[in-house]
Design an enzyme around this catalytic site. Sequence first.
Site, mmCIF file in Angstrom:
data_model
loop_
_atom_site.group_PDB
_atom_site.id
_atom_site.type_symbol
_atom_site.label_atom_id
_atom_site.label_comp_id
_atom_site.label_asym_id
_atom_site.label_seq_id
_atom_site.Cartn_x
_atom_site.Cartn_y
_atom_site.Cartn_z
ATOM 1 N N CYS A 180 67.853 43.572 -17.879
ATOM 2 C CA CYS A 180 69.127 43.031 -17.377
ATOM 3 C C CYS A 180 68.869 42.058 -16.236
ATOM 4 O O CYS A 180 67.756 41.970 -15.700
ATOM 5 C CB CYS A 180 70.040 44.169 -16.924
ATOM 6 N N ASN A 222 65.768 55.006 -17.125
ATOM 7 C CA ASN A 222 67.087 54.798 -16.525
ATOM 8 C C ASN A 222 67.703 56.143 -16.142
ATOM 9 O O ASN A 222 67.540 57.140 -16.837
ATOM 10 C CB ASN A 222 68.020 53.957 -17.409
ATOM 11 N N ILE A 223 68.386 56.131 -15.024
ATOM 12 C CA ILE A 223 69.006 57.343 -14.472
ATOM 13 C C ILE A 223 70.467 57.010 -14.196
ATOM 14 O O ILE A 223 70.773 56.192 -13.318
ATOM 15 C CB ILE A 223 68.294 57.784 -13.176
ATOM 16 N N GLU A 224 71.330 57.614 -14.999
ATOM 17 C CA GLU A 224 72.763 57.291 -14.880
ATOM 18 C C GLU A 224 73.453 58.233 -13.899
ATOM 19 O O GLU A 224 72.861 59.202 -13.407
ATOM 20 C CB GLU A 224 73.399 57.332 -16.276
ATOM 21 N N CYS A 244 68.335 51.166 -13.562
ATOM 22 C CA CYS A 244 67.622 50.848 -14.804
ATOM 23 C C CYS A 244 66.173 51.343 -14.756
ATOM 24 O O CYS A 244 65.598 51.536 -13.670
ATOM 25 C CB CYS A 244 67.599 49.341 -15.029
ATOM 26 N N CYS A 246 67.410 43.513 -12.958
ATOM 27 C CA CYS A 246 65.983 43.846 -13.045
ATOM 28 C C CYS A 246 65.132 42.577 -13.026
ATOM 29 O O CYS A 246 64.060 42.548 -12.418
ATOM 30 C CB CYS A 246 65.704 44.682 -14.283
ATOM 31 N N GLU A 291 63.477 49.660 -15.483
ATOM 32 C CA GLU A 291 62.566 48.675 -14.902
ATOM 33 C C GLU A 291 62.545 48.777 -13.388
ATOM 34 O O GLU A 291 61.485 48.758 -12.747
ATOM 35 C CB GLU A 291 62.975 47.252 -15.297
HETATM 36 N N1 THU Z 1 69.409 49.664 -18.792
HETATM 37 C C1 THU Z 1 68.117 49.686 -18.386
HETATM 38 O O1 THU Z 1 67.570 50.747 -18.033
HETATM 39 N N2 THU Z 1 67.429 48.511 -18.352
HETATM 40 C C2 THU Z 1 67.961 47.320 -18.718
HETATM 41 O O2 THU Z 1 67.346 46.295 -18.495
HETATM 42 C C3 THU Z 1 69.253 47.286 -19.395
HETATM 43 C C4 THU Z 1 70.113 48.457 -19.179
HETATM 44 C C5 THU Z 1 70.145 50.929 -18.824
HETATM 45 C C6 THU Z 1 71.278 51.043 -17.846
HETATM 46 C C7 THU Z 1 72.156 52.055 -18.516
HETATM 47 O O3 THU Z 1 71.687 53.355 -18.182
HETATM 48 C C8 THU Z 1 71.917 51.832 -20.007
HETATM 49 O O4 THU Z 1 70.720 51.106 -20.103
HETATM 50 C C9 THU Z 1 73.046 51.077 -20.697
HETATM 51 O O5 THU Z 1 73.346 49.917 -20.022
#
Ligand code: THU
Length: 136
Positions: free
Chosen positions: A90, A48-50, A59, A93, A61
């Site tokens: 989520c 995941n890259i915020e 996300c 995804c 995935e």
């Molecule tokens: N996140 C994912 O990478 N995959 C998911 O299926 C659920 C959420 C990440 C998004 C965000 O960076 C962090 O988890 C918290 O929501």
Amino acid sequence: MMDPNLDEKTKLIQIAIEARKKAYVPYSHYPVGAALLTKSGKIYTGANIENAAFSVTICAERTAIFKAVSEGERDLQAIAVVTKNGGTPCGSCRQAMAEFNPNMKIYIANEKGELVQETTLKEILPGYFGPESLVQ
Ligand code: THU
């Protein structure tokens, strides 16, 4: 195509654990790693890259799926997802997965590499809207 065997599952989870180390998560502090196996046998990783503009966050995935598809690999076989606590993919995804293979396997693991849940996309996204739904 046979389902990945136990060793392959373990390998995919281990690769997702490594991919998780690349997560950029200054806001949530919740790193996620993914390892996506295509039917040709290639593995694409994701983390995941915020972003300071939160909604731009991607996300793990979808990072892995978009890497694969952008390299011409659309036949997705299985994905391992690793979080601290075995969190599930989520909704966004799940929808991205449904586009390419509703029967794909999903291995959900925790940070110790323990397989918490093994499922399929169809099981966790019943009644999905897919390419066939888009009739004109
Ligand atoms: N996140 C994912 O990478 N995959 C998911 O299926 C659920 C959420 C990440 C998004 C965000 O960076 C962090 O988890 C918290 O929501």
